[in-house]
Scaffold this motif. Structure first.
Motif, short mmCIF file in Angstrom:
data_model
loop_
_atom_site.label_atom_id
_atom_site.label_comp_id
_atom_site.label_asym_id
_atom_site.label_seq_id
_atom_site.Cartn_x
_atom_site.Cartn_y
_atom_site.Cartn_z
N ILE A 57 -78.83 -15.08 -11.22
CA ILE A 57 -78.32 -15.26 -11.37
C ILE A 57 -77.62 -15.35 -13.30
CG2 ILE A 57 -75.46 -15.91 -11.60
CD1 ILE A 57 -75.69 -16.62 -8.92
N LEU A 58 -78.39 -16.37 -13.70
CA LEU A 58 -78.16 -16.29 -15.05
C LEU A 58 -78.92 -15.78 -15.76
CD1 LEU A 58 -77.05 -19.25 -16.61
CD2 LEU A 58 -79.34 -20.09 -17.00
N ARG A 59 -80.16 -15.52 -14.99
CA ARG A 59 -81.57 -14.00 -15.84
C ARG A 59 -80.18 -12.97 -15.72
NH1 ARG A 59 -86.76 -11.77 -13.91
NH2 ARG A 59 -87.25 -10.24 -15.15
N SER A 60 -79.66 -12.74 -14.28
CA SER A 60 -78.82 -11.48 -15.17
C SER A 60 -77.55 -11.45 -15.64
CB SER A 60 -78.00 -10.90 -13.51
OG SER A 60 -79.35 -10.86 -12.52
N ASP A 101 -56.75 -13.60 -8.75
CA ASP A 101 -55.48 -12.99 -9.63
C ASP A 101 -56.01 -11.67 -8.02
OD1 ASP A 101 -53.91 -14.06 -11.75
OD2 ASP A 101 -56.09 -14.41 -12.39
N GLU A 102 -57.29 -11.14 -7.95
CA GLU A 102 -57.35 -10.19 -6.71
C GLU A 102 -58.97 -10.61 -5.82
OE1 GLU A 102 -58.44 -5.21 -7.21
OE2 GLU A 102 -57.05 -6.49 -8.96
N LYS A 103 -58.83 -9.45 -4.76
CA LYS A 103 -59.97 -10.31 -4.29
C LYS A 103 -59.98 -9.09 -3.62
CE LYS A 103 -58.05 -13.87 -1.71
NZ LYS A 103 -57.74 -14.24 -0.14
N ILE A 104 -61.79 -8.95 -4.45
CA ILE A 104 -62.20 -7.56 -4.25
C ILE A 104 -63.70 -7.32 -3.43
CG2 ILE A 104 -62.06 -6.39 -6.97
CD1 ILE A 104 -64.22 -7.59 -8.25
N TYR A 105 -64.26 -6.54 -2.93
CA TYR A 105 -65.37 -6.14 -2.09
C TYR A 105 -66.25 -5.38 -2.25
CZ TYR A 105 -63.47 -1.58 -0.54
OH TYR A 105 -63.05 -1.07 0.06
N ILE A 106 -67.61 -5.44 -2.07
CA ILE A 106 -68.50 -4.23 -2.79
C ILE A 106 -68.96 -3.18 -1.27
CG2 ILE A 106 -71.38 -3.74 -3.11
CD1 ILE A 106 -70.97 -7.05 -4.66
N GLU A 116 -73.61 -6.74 6.70
CA GLU A 116 -72.16 -7.73 6.48
C GLU A 116 -72.35 -8.42 5.49
OE1 GLU A 116 -71.78 -10.63 9.35
OE2 GLU A 116 -72.51 -9.64 10.74
N SER A 117 -73.35 -8.51 4.01
CA SER A 117 -73.27 -9.52 3.18
C SER A 117 -74.16 -9.32 2.22
CB SER A 117 -72.64 -10.69 3.20
OG SER A 117 -73.41 -11.58 3.29
N LEU A 118 -74.50 -9.16 0.94
CA LEU A 118 -75.06 -9.47 0.40
C LEU A 118 -75.86 -10.85 -0.54
CD1 LEU A 118 -74.43 -6.43 -1.87
CD2 LEU A 118 -75.85 -6.02 -0.89
N ASN A 119 -77.02 -10.82 -0.66
CA ASN A 119 -77.16 -12.41 -1.57
C ASN A 119 -76.35 -12.26 -2.42
OD1 ASN A 119 -79.32 -13.62 -3.63
ND2 ASN A 119 -80.13 -13.69 -1.88
N ALA A 130 -75.00 -9.80 -5.03
CA ALA A 130 -73.25 -9.68 -5.35
C ALA A 130 -73.10 -9.80 -7.31
CB ALA A 130 -72.61 -10.32 -4.42
N ALA A 131 -73.41 -11.34 -7.56
CA ALA A 131 -73.01 -11.71 -8.64
C ALA A 131 -73.32 -10.46 -9.47
CB ALA A 131 -73.68 -12.72 -9.10
N THR A 132 -74.74 -9.94 -9.63
CA THR A 132 -75.40 -9.37 -10.64
C THR A 132 -74.84 -7.73 -10.98
OG1 THR A 132 -77.46 -10.07 -10.32
CG2 THR A 132 -77.33 -7.37 -10.99
N ILE A 133 -74.81 -6.90 -9.57
CA ILE A 133 -73.18 -5.48 -8.97
C ILE A 133 -72.28 -6.13 -9.82
CG2 ILE A 133 -72.28 -4.16 -8.15
CD1 ILE A 133 -74.67 -4.76 -5.53
N LEU A 134 -71.66 -7.33 -10.24
CA LEU A 134 -70.19 -6.93 -10.36
C LEU A 134 -70.07 -7.20 -11.86
CD1 LEU A 134 -68.35 -9.63 -8.17
CD2 LEU A 134 -67.99 -7.34 -8.17
#
Length: 259
Positions: A125-128, A224-229, A236-239, A243-247
């Protein structure tokens, strides 16, 4: 040359490798391998350990640096955190960032991590974050230790360039961000909008939760807002790091369009 694993310096290295408490007390951590060692700011280097073979083959690395402490191959293997050590190990001074350091940037974008446990995830996450141009990372106190040797390797050098800090009270820190007019989004499977429908040109932050359980309701509800990928298939979900990198890179994409 140090040739005994009973040497006090060797015992200190092992403690720094294995124990977060020791790293926190000494305000220091280990960096291993030539690639990472080259990226450490000179002012942050406390000690350098190397094997005789590495020293002879890489004399240029040691120019204008402090004199290294030589370890026998056996001792270096003992203190190393890798299966095939290169022969270079640095003791590095920890950086001391504050929440004010993170918030004091122009039009910031933050990541806020809650109980992310895997050192590799935190490091990735830090690298991304560096690659996407993120301002900084705020971590709850129960997240993996960024100074864990595995985490350090996963950052690929971004540990030296991205501001981050841990907070003892994540909720209070989030409320401080909100009071500074920073819009917060939570990555939530039950989010109201797709992540690419929101607008991220202004100061913002993303709440990222634990790998297995996601965000706690208390923290997620502060967004303030809930978002999804959106995803296809039966996934069901991403690592957490993916997920953090996509956002983060969606923020980078949108902000490039505004430049």
């Amino acid at each position: 040359m140090i040739s005994s694993t009973a040497n006090p310096k060797v015992k200190e290295l092992v403690q720094l490798k294995k124990k977060k408490k020791e790293r926190d007390q000494q305000k220091a951590y280990l960096v291993e391998g030539l690639r990472m060692a080259r990226e450490v700011p000179k002012a942050d280097i406390l000690k350098i350990y190397t094997t005789e073979k590495f020293y002879r083959s890489n004399r240029q690395f040691f120019e204008k640096k402090q004199e290294p402490i030589l370890l026998s191959d056996t001792v270096f293997q003992y203190v190393s955190d890798t299966k095939t050590p290169q022969g270079i190990l640095l003791v590095v001074r920890q950086r001391a960032y504050t929440e004010e350091d993170l918030m004091g940037q122009k039009n910031p974008c933050f990541l806020i991590l809650e109980n992310v446990q895997d050192p590799g995830n935190v490091g990735t996450i830090l690298r991304s974050a560096e690659g996407a141009g993120i301002s900084g990372i705020l971590l709850s106190k129960d997240c993996a230790d960024l100074y864990n040797p595995k985490t350090i390797r996963s950052t690929m050098g971004s540990i030296f360039r991205i501001p981050f800090c841990y907070t003892d009270d994540l909720k209070a820190s989030i409320l401080k961000l909100k009071n500074s007019n920073i819009t917060l989004y939570s990555a939530d499977l039950d989010g109201e909008a797709s992540y690419d429908e929101a607008t991220y040109q202004r100061a913002c932050g993303f709440l990222i939760g634990n790998e297995g359980n996601g965000l706690t309701k208390e923290i997620s509800d502060l967004a303030d807002e809930k978002i999804y990928i959106p995803m296809k298939g039966e996934v069901e979900s991403l690592n957490a790091s993916i997920a953090a990198t996509i956002l983060m890179f969606e923020v980078a994409r949108q902000r490039r369009r505004e430049e």
